[in-house]
Design a protein around this motif. Structure first.
Motif, mmCIF file in Angstrom:
data_model
loop_
_atom_site.group_PDB
_atom_site.id
_atom_site.type_symbol
_atom_site.label_atom_id
_atom_site.label_comp_id
_atom_site.label_asym_id
_atom_site.label_seq_id
_atom_site.Cartn_x
_atom_site.Cartn_y
_atom_site.Cartn_z
ATOM 1 N N GLY A 18 0.805 -1.217 0.000
ATOM 2 C CA GLY A 18 0.000 0.000 0.000
ATOM 3 C C GLY A 18 0.831 1.257 0.000
ATOM 4 N N VAL A 20 3.483 2.552 1.784
ATOM 5 C CA VAL A 20 3.594 3.219 3.079
ATOM 6 C C VAL A 20 4.891 4.013 3.103
ATOM 7 C CG1 VAL A 20 3.816 2.871 5.561
ATOM 8 C CG2 VAL A 20 2.265 1.438 4.240
ATOM 9 N N THR A 21 4.798 5.263 3.462
ATOM 10 C CA THR A 21 5.970 6.126 3.536
ATOM 11 C C THR A 21 6.327 6.357 4.994
ATOM 12 O OG1 THR A 21 5.289 7.258 1.537
ATOM 13 C CG2 THR A 21 6.880 8.390 2.932
ATOM 14 N N LYS A 87 -2.803 9.149 12.992
ATOM 15 C CA LYS A 87 -1.710 8.659 12.163
ATOM 16 C C LYS A 87 -1.048 7.493 12.888
ATOM 17 C CE LYS A 87 -0.645 12.993 9.857
ATOM 18 N NZ LYS A 87 0.401 13.918 9.441
ATOM 19 N N LEU A 108 3.869 7.006 9.891
ATOM 20 C CA LEU A 108 3.606 6.298 8.649
ATOM 21 C C LEU A 108 2.395 6.925 7.986
ATOM 22 C CD1 LEU A 108 4.008 2.608 9.860
ATOM 23 C CD2 LEU A 108 5.748 4.174 9.043
ATOM 24 N N GLU A 109 2.479 7.048 6.685
ATOM 25 C CA GLU A 109 1.369 7.641 5.948
ATOM 26 C C GLU A 109 1.128 6.838 4.690
ATOM 27 O OE1 GLU A 109 1.683 11.425 3.527
ATOM 28 O OE2 GLU A 109 0.529 12.099 5.266
ATOM 29 N N LYS A 110 -0.100 6.419 4.476
ATOM 30 C CA LYS A 110 -0.444 5.707 3.242
ATOM 31 C C LYS A 110 -0.643 6.737 2.152
ATOM 32 C CE LYS A 110 -2.423 1.605 5.169
ATOM 33 N NZ LYS A 110 -3.542 0.680 5.205
ATOM 34 N N ARG A 111 -0.130 6.405 1.002
ATOM 35 C CA ARG A 111 -0.278 7.305 -0.156
ATOM 36 C C ARG A 111 -1.063 6.630 -1.226
ATOM 37 N NH1 ARG A 111 3.441 12.004 -0.486
ATOM 38 N NH2 ARG A 111 4.381 12.000 1.532
#
Length: 111
Positions: A18, A20-21, A87, A108-111
């Motif tokens: 997904g 993840v950054t 978050k 972590l952030e989903k893009r």
């Protein structure tokens, strides 16, 4: 050739997961005290809120499902609340010396 295959597999794994950054995961001078083999959940949550090392607003609160094992490389995934936005935050045991555990933080952030 072998390195290229490993890198390609790592890229595929990230894309499949997904995309993840991770924002800036590193030791930021936050040190917690372990009780036995674990940093208690309440201390992990307090340190993650108080010692938040990133520019901008600190989280209003952080909640974790458990404490953090006092072993280098171990990670606990928590929820950090910023106003009305949640978050995922990872808190890691970056260095362990006796009962002192140096913590690292990542958002972590989903893009």
């Amino acid at each position: 050739m072998k390195k290229r295959i490993i890198i390609a597999l790592a890229v595929v794994a990230v894309v499949v997961a997904g995309a993840v950054t991770v924002w800036n995961m590193a030791d930021h001078g936050s040190v917690a005290t372990a009780s036995g083999q674990m940093v208690p959940r309440a201390e992990v949550e307090q340190r993650a809120t108080k010692d938040f090392p990133f520019d901008g607003d600190a989280p209003d609160s952080v909640s974790c499902p458990s404490g953090l094992p006092a072993k280098e490389g171990k990670v606990v995934r928590c929820t950090a609340v910023f106003g009305e936005q949640d978050k995922t935050m990872e808190v890691s045991a970056d260095k362990v010396e006796g009962d002192q555990v140096s913590l690292g933080f990542a958002l972590l952030e989903k893009r």
